[in-house]
Design a protein around this motif. Structure first.
Motif, PDB file in Angstrom:
ATOM      1  N   ASN A  40       1.171  -0.598  -7.633  1.00 22.80           N
ATOM      2  CA  ASN A  40       2.341   0.031  -8.263  1.00 22.80           C
ATOM      3  C   ASN A  40       3.244  -0.996  -8.945  1.00 22.80           C
ATOM      4  O   ASN A  40       3.865  -0.702  -9.972  1.00 22.80           O
ATOM      5  CB  ASN A  40       3.148   0.808  -7.224  1.00 22.80           C
ATOM      6  CG  ASN A  40       3.964  -0.093  -6.315  1.00 22.80           C
ATOM      7  OD1 ASN A  40       3.427  -0.690  -5.384  1.00 22.80           O
ATOM      8  ND2 ASN A  40       5.260  -0.207  -6.571  1.00 22.80           N
ATOM      9  N   THR A  41       3.329  -2.212  -8.409  1.00 26.10           N
ATOM     10  CA  THR A  41       4.191  -3.224  -9.022  1.00 26.10           C
ATOM     11  C   THR A  41       3.675  -3.603 -10.408  1.00 26.10           C
ATOM     12  O   THR A  41       4.429  -3.633 -11.383  1.00 26.10           O
ATOM     13  CB  THR A  41       4.272  -4.466  -8.124  1.00 26.10           C
ATOM     14  OG1 THR A  41       4.754  -4.085  -6.834  1.00 26.10           O
ATOM     15  CG2 THR A  41       5.211  -5.496  -8.726  1.00 26.10           C
ATOM     16  N   GLY A  44       3.793  -0.470 -12.698  1.00 23.75           N
ATOM     17  CA  GLY A  44       5.184  -0.158 -13.015  1.00 23.75           C
ATOM     18  C   GLY A  44       5.750  -1.076 -14.078  1.00 23.75           C
ATOM     19  O   GLY A  44       6.440  -0.633 -15.008  1.00 23.75           O
ATOM     20  N   TYR A  47       4.219  -0.234 -17.372  1.00 21.14           N
ATOM     21  CA  TYR A  47       4.796   1.043 -17.788  1.00 21.14           C
ATOM     22  C   TYR A  47       6.172   0.825 -18.419  1.00 21.14           C
ATOM     23  O   TYR A  47       6.481   1.329 -19.509  1.00 21.14           O
ATOM     24  CB  TYR A  47       4.922   1.936 -16.558  1.00 21.14           C
ATOM     25  CG  TYR A  47       4.489   3.371 -16.727  1.00 21.14           C
ATOM     26  CD1 TYR A  47       4.737   4.082 -17.886  1.00 21.14           C
ATOM     27  CD2 TYR A  47       3.856   4.037 -15.679  1.00 21.14           C
ATOM     28  CE1 TYR A  47       4.352   5.407 -18.015  1.00 21.14           C
ATOM     29  CE2 TYR A  47       3.458   5.356 -15.788  1.00 21.14           C
ATOM     30  CZ  TYR A  47       3.711   6.040 -16.959  1.00 21.14           C
ATOM     31  OH  TYR A  47       3.338   7.338 -17.073  1.00 21.14           O
ATOM     32  N   ALA A 104       8.266   5.338 -15.202  1.00 19.72           N
ATOM     33  CA  ALA A 104       7.877   3.937 -15.064  1.00 19.72           C
ATOM     34  C   ALA A 104       8.747   3.212 -14.043  1.00 19.72           C
ATOM     35  O   ALA A 104       8.247   2.504 -13.155  1.00 19.72           O
ATOM     36  CB  ALA A 104       7.973   3.242 -16.426  1.00 19.72           C
ATOM     37  N   SER A 106      10.403   4.504 -11.640  1.00 19.82           N
ATOM     38  CA  SER A 106      10.159   5.039 -10.304  1.00 19.82           C
ATOM     39  C   SER A 106       8.850   4.510  -9.726  1.00 19.82           C
ATOM     40  O   SER A 106       8.769   4.248  -8.518  1.00 19.82           O
ATOM     41  CB  SER A 106      10.152   6.567 -10.333  1.00 19.82           C
ATOM     42  OG  SER A 106       9.067   7.052 -11.099  1.00 19.82           O
ATOM     43  N   VAL A 107       7.808   4.354 -10.552  1.00 18.22           N
ATOM     44  CA  VAL A 107       6.548   3.785 -10.062  1.00 18.22           C
ATOM     45  C   VAL A 107       6.782   2.373  -9.544  1.00 18.22           C
ATOM     46  O   VAL A 107       6.216   1.966  -8.516  1.00 18.22           O
ATOM     47  CB  VAL A 107       5.484   3.799 -11.181  1.00 18.22           C
ATOM     48  CG1 VAL A 107       4.270   2.950 -10.805  1.00 18.22           C
ATOM     49  CG2 VAL A 107       5.039   5.228 -11.460  1.00 18.22           C
ATOM     50  N   PHE A 108       7.637   1.626 -10.230  1.00 18.78           N
ATOM     51  CA  PHE A 108       7.924   0.255  -9.798  1.00 18.78           C
ATOM     52  C   PHE A 108       8.811   0.219  -8.560  1.00 18.78           C
ATOM     53  O   PHE A 108       8.574  -0.566  -7.635  1.00 18.78           O
ATOM     54  CB  PHE A 108       8.594  -0.498 -10.950  1.00 18.78           C
ATOM     55  CG  PHE A 108       8.989  -1.912 -10.602  1.00 18.78           C
ATOM     56  CD1 PHE A 108       8.031  -2.900 -10.497  1.00 18.78           C
ATOM     57  CD2 PHE A 108      10.313  -2.246 -10.372  1.00 18.78           C
ATOM     58  CE1 PHE A 108       8.377  -4.207 -10.172  1.00 18.78           C
ATOM     59  CE2 PHE A 108      10.679  -3.534 -10.046  1.00 18.78           C
ATOM     60  CZ  PHE A 108       9.712  -4.526  -9.951  1.00 18.78           C
ATOM     61  N   SER A 125      -1.818   6.810 -10.965  1.00 19.78           N
ATOM     62  CA  SER A 125      -0.739   6.121 -11.686  1.00 19.78           C
ATOM     63  C   SER A 125      -1.303   5.251 -12.801  1.00 19.78           C
ATOM     64  O   SER A 125      -0.778   5.215 -13.919  1.00 19.78           O
ATOM     65  CB  SER A 125       0.077   5.262 -10.722  1.00 19.78           C
ATOM     66  OG  SER A 125       0.801   6.048  -9.823  1.00 19.78           O
TER      67      SER A 125
END
Length: 837
Positions: A40-41, A44, A47, A104, A106-108, A125
């Motif tokens: 995710n980091t 993100g 993104y 984006a 929020s994913v991070f 994701s």
């Protein structure tokens, strides 16, 4: 179940090599293999960077618009180019920047804020990002080929119909935006499941950060709002490609139908953009002033209230479209009502500022700028909710000013504040405070100089979307001021970008907690997130548990290593965040990247009529998704008990099946999206039927009732066979059931379509026939997809992969099968009830 020990870190020794194994499992690939990352980091940051790229590109288009309008009778841009530029400016800002940047960030942020190792579907994701990036860039490049859409970012028929837009420009918008919205929905499903099921143990809903609440609300809004625009774009593209007259009045269609579908998505989208920004502000202010958020519960309730009320506002943009006075009055009242929960949040922020100590650092400057600009935009929003005023100001530059005050004040300023606040999480360095004051000053002054005069020019009669104007109109000075302001605003953004590039080039270091924030994302973290998953005991854990950071780093909390030798996180209960089981997360893979490129290629190649190549890309996309499903639907080779030790005295099962599984609930959410798309098609049919004097219209008829019973029987038989297969343990019987179920599904769909064709269904002659054909085609699409899934399940059974524990795909496919049956039955019943048969 006992919580992990909360002793001092020094009293909790960890096994040798545990940390090294955790680092190895979560290590981010380098070089070309970075394209396979699903962490995710990494996703993100990619993104966020891509969304900001589209923000810059859309901003450049905006500057071209302002350069054209700076002086009267300007010929800097030709009328055709101007139409493409202003259409792409609005489209890119709304579809390729505003929504993606919300997801984006929020994913991070969310996994760290929730205390999870990652979101529950990391490959989803990655797929959502790559599809958005590839498709978005392909869509934007159409501008350089002179093929960009030119009908406005709202694409109203009949202007966007084949008669008035005969080229493929409008097709780029319809197909490009359609699949970008699919990417947004994929991200929303990921966020809902992640927020509800992967919070750290002890993080009850009452203790969840406001930002997480905001993202939960907007993800749910996306699930219900975005299907309408997907349905609308599908209908308009069918009209353009096959001459099905959904929006052609001469053949029973209605251009206003598009406005209903578009704005059912379009107005909630404004709040989908604002609510995450509000959540970020509610999260930043307590840290920046050193005081707890005033009215936390009221703020959370207000977030939900805004989300619910926003769906009653879609006709807010249609007061001049010929709606009844009663309908317009109800929407007007709802437009004013939504200001109440919004004001609750504003008052809570002001009270928190009053309670704490305001320090005028970079994030605080942008928060204060947001409060000023957004409140002013909200006041003009209440003005245009008043029917007599809206009738005068509609489609004037007053609306342009209102829109930009809401969107720039409601998203851009909070986003810049968030970038200053959370950028240390990337490499440990803060942006320059000295330059930040220049950035804020230029952006704040430029924004108000650019858009405040538009209120006045609008009241003086300047219409929206004009290519040029004459000096006799008296708008010269106002437009020149707006253009100067736009370039000042752009200069502020440029200074920020230079500072960000300089800061991100610095060597990475530990980020610490520079704002003394209370939320978990500021715990020390690496690729694997935190060393152990925190045991949360309050709403502000870093304030109320001062030893938490040291304990987590020492591995004194949950899941300090890798219990299965693979990537994992803990799934907790939705309300109380009680640990339920260990979820094994899929690792890095080429399949999401390949699937995303295939999806983007399918839509973009269809636009330029390269049909064979498009279908080849579609096959690649489907094959890639099935391949990653095949990999993901497997558990690691543990002991038969499939238990994992997650703390010194706690053992949890690995994985879950049925309703206890997070993937089961993700499938339910996906089916809600599916049902909402179908409901949009059904609404189009009802809207069209209500305009008829005779239903069905002359020349069209429904098949005999007996065919409806045949169709329902075949679909029900397929569902019963799938349910029987789900309960079977013998692979041979399972495979037989899959084959028979597919035959029943395809037979039922074929009987429904064939009976309508035999009864004289003509989708070209009348809009009524077109809406029926669209619903039949949607049901047919389900039949084809379920046939593919039946083959997939047959192969898994043949390979011995459908066992008591490896059965997520079987459970979820059975759910989809039952839904398709219900949809088919609802379709058969609705067509006959609406037509009085």
């Amino acid at each position: 179940m006992t919580a992990p020990r909360n002793d001092l870190p020094s009293s909790v020794p960890r096994p040798d090599g545990e940390l090294e194994q955790l680092e190895r499992v979560w290590r981010t690939p380098r070089g070309l293999r970075f394209l396979t990352t699903v962490n995710n980091t990494s996703i993100g940051l990619l993104y966020i960077g891509t969304a900001l790229l589209f923000f810059l590109l859309a901003g450049i288009l905006g500057l071209m618009i302002r350069a054209q309008l700076a002086l009267p009778d300007s010929s800097l841009l030709s009328p055709g180019v101007y139409n493409q530029v202003f259409t792409m400016h609005g489209t890119v800002m709304m579809f390729l920047f505003a929504i993606p940047v919300v997801e984006a960030i929020s994913v991070f942020l969310l996994p760290g804020m929730l205390g999870a190792r990652d979101l529950p579907f990391p490959r989803l994701s990655a797929y959502a990002f790559w599809a958005y990036a590839a498709g978005g860039i392909g869509f934007f490049v159409s501008l350089f080929a002179g093929l960009a859409p030119d009908g406005g970012w709202f694409m109203y028929p009949p202007l966007s119909g084949k008669e008035h837009s005969p080229g493929i420009n409008a097709d780029f918008w319809l197909l490009g935006i359609g699949f970008i919205e699919i990417s947004a929905i994929a991200g929303a499903i990921e966020l809902i499941v992640g927020i509800l099921f992967t919070r750290a143990p002890g993080m009850t809903l009452r203790r969840m950060p406001v930002y997480a609440w905001a993202m939960l609300v907007i993800a749910l809004m996306i699930v219900f709002a975005f299907p309408a625009i997907i349905a609308g774009t599908a209908l308009l593209e069918l009209e353009r490609a096959y001459d099905w007259p959904f929006f052609i009045a001469a053949r029973g269609g209605d251009p206003v139908l598009w406005q209903h579908l578009f704005w059912f998505f379009g107005h909630p989208e404004v709040y989908i953009i604002f609510l995450p920004a509000a959540g970020m502000v509610s999260t930043m202010i307590p840290s920046l002033v050193g005081a707890r958020l005033v009215g936390h519960k009221a703020v959370v309730i207000a977030l939900g209230a805004v989300g619910v009320v926003s769906f009653a506002l879609w006709a807010h943009h249609m007061f001049t479209a010929g709606l009844s006075l009663w309908s317009s009055t109800l929407v007007s009242a709802a437009s004013m009502t939504v200001a109440v929960p919004t004001a609750v949040q504003v008052f809570a922020w002001i009270a928190t500022l009053w309670r704490g100590e305001v320090r005028f650092n970079a994030p605080m400057l942008f928060v204060l700028g947001f409060l000023f600009i957004f409140v002013l935009g909200g006041l003009t929003g209440v003005m245009v909710a008043v029917l007599p005023f809206d009738w005068q100001a509609h489609d004037s530059y007053f609306i342009v000013a209102h829109l930009h005050y809401v969107l720039i004040g409601g998203l851009v300023f909070p986003m810049f504040g968030a970038l200053y606040y959370w950028l240390p999480l990337v490499n440990g360095h803060r942006l320059s405070e000295r330059l930040a004051r220049w950035v804020f000053g230029l952006m704040f002054a430029g924004m108000n100089l650019a858009f405040f005069p538009m209120h006045i020019s609008g009241l003086l009669g300047m219409p929206r979307r004009v290519y040029t104007y004459s000096t006799e109109m008296g708008w010269d000075a106002l437009n020149l001021a707006s253009s100067i302001g736009a370039f000042i605003l752009a200069l502020g953004v440029l200074v920020f970008m230079v500072d960000a590039a300089r800061t991100l080039r610095r060597p990475k270091r530990a980020h610490g907690n520079p704002w003394q924030a209370p939320t978990l994302e500021w715990l020390p973290a690496e690729d694997y997130a935190t060393r152990s998953i925190a045991d949360v005991r309050s709403r502000e854990p870093l304030w109320d548990q001062p030893q938490l950071a040291g304990e987590v780093v020492a591995g004194a909390h949950w899941l300090p290593g890798t219990a299965t030798g693979r990537r994992e996180t803990i799934v907790t209960s939705p309300v109380q965040a009680t640990p339920l089981y260990v979820q094994v997360l899929p690792g890095d893979s080429w399949w999401p990247f390949a699937g995303a490129l295939g999806t983007a290629g399918f839509f973009l190649l269809l636009t330029v009529h390269m049909t064979l190549a498009a279908w080849l890309c579609g096959a690649v996309a489907i094959a890639s998704v099935l391949a990653w499903m095949w990999q993901s639907d497997s558990l690691p080779g543990l002991a038969e008990s499939r238990q994992a030790r997650v703390a010194d005295d706690v053992v949890l099962p690995v994985g879950a099946t049925g309703m206890r599984s997070h993937s089961w609930w993700a499938t339910i959410i996906m089916l809600v999206v599916d049902a909402t798309i179908f409901a949009s098609f059904l609404f189009a049919h009802i809207h069209t039927a209500m305009r008829l004097d005779v239903c069905p219209p002359p020349g069209n008829s429904l098949p005999a009732t007996v065919w409806g019973w045949v169709v329902c029987g075949a679909l029900a038989a397929g569902s019963m066979l799938m349910e029987w297969a789900r309960r079977q343990s013998a692979h041979g019987w399972q495979r037989l059931a899959f084959a028979l179920a597919a035959i029943c599904m395809l037979g039922g769909v074929s009987a429904e379509v064939g009976s309508h064709v035999a009864a004289g269904l003509d989708p070209v002659t009348t809009a009524w026939g077109a809406t029926v054909a669209a619903m039949l085609a949607y049901q047919g699409l389900h039949g084809v997809l379920l046939a593919i899934l039946a083959v997939y399940l047959w192969l898994r059974s043949w390979c011995g992969r459908l066992t008591a524990t490896n059965r997520a795909t079987l459970d979820n496919c059975t759910l989809v099968w039952h839904y398709a049956t219900l949809q088919g039955v609802a379709l058969a019943a609705a067509l006959r009830i609406i037509s009085g048969s």
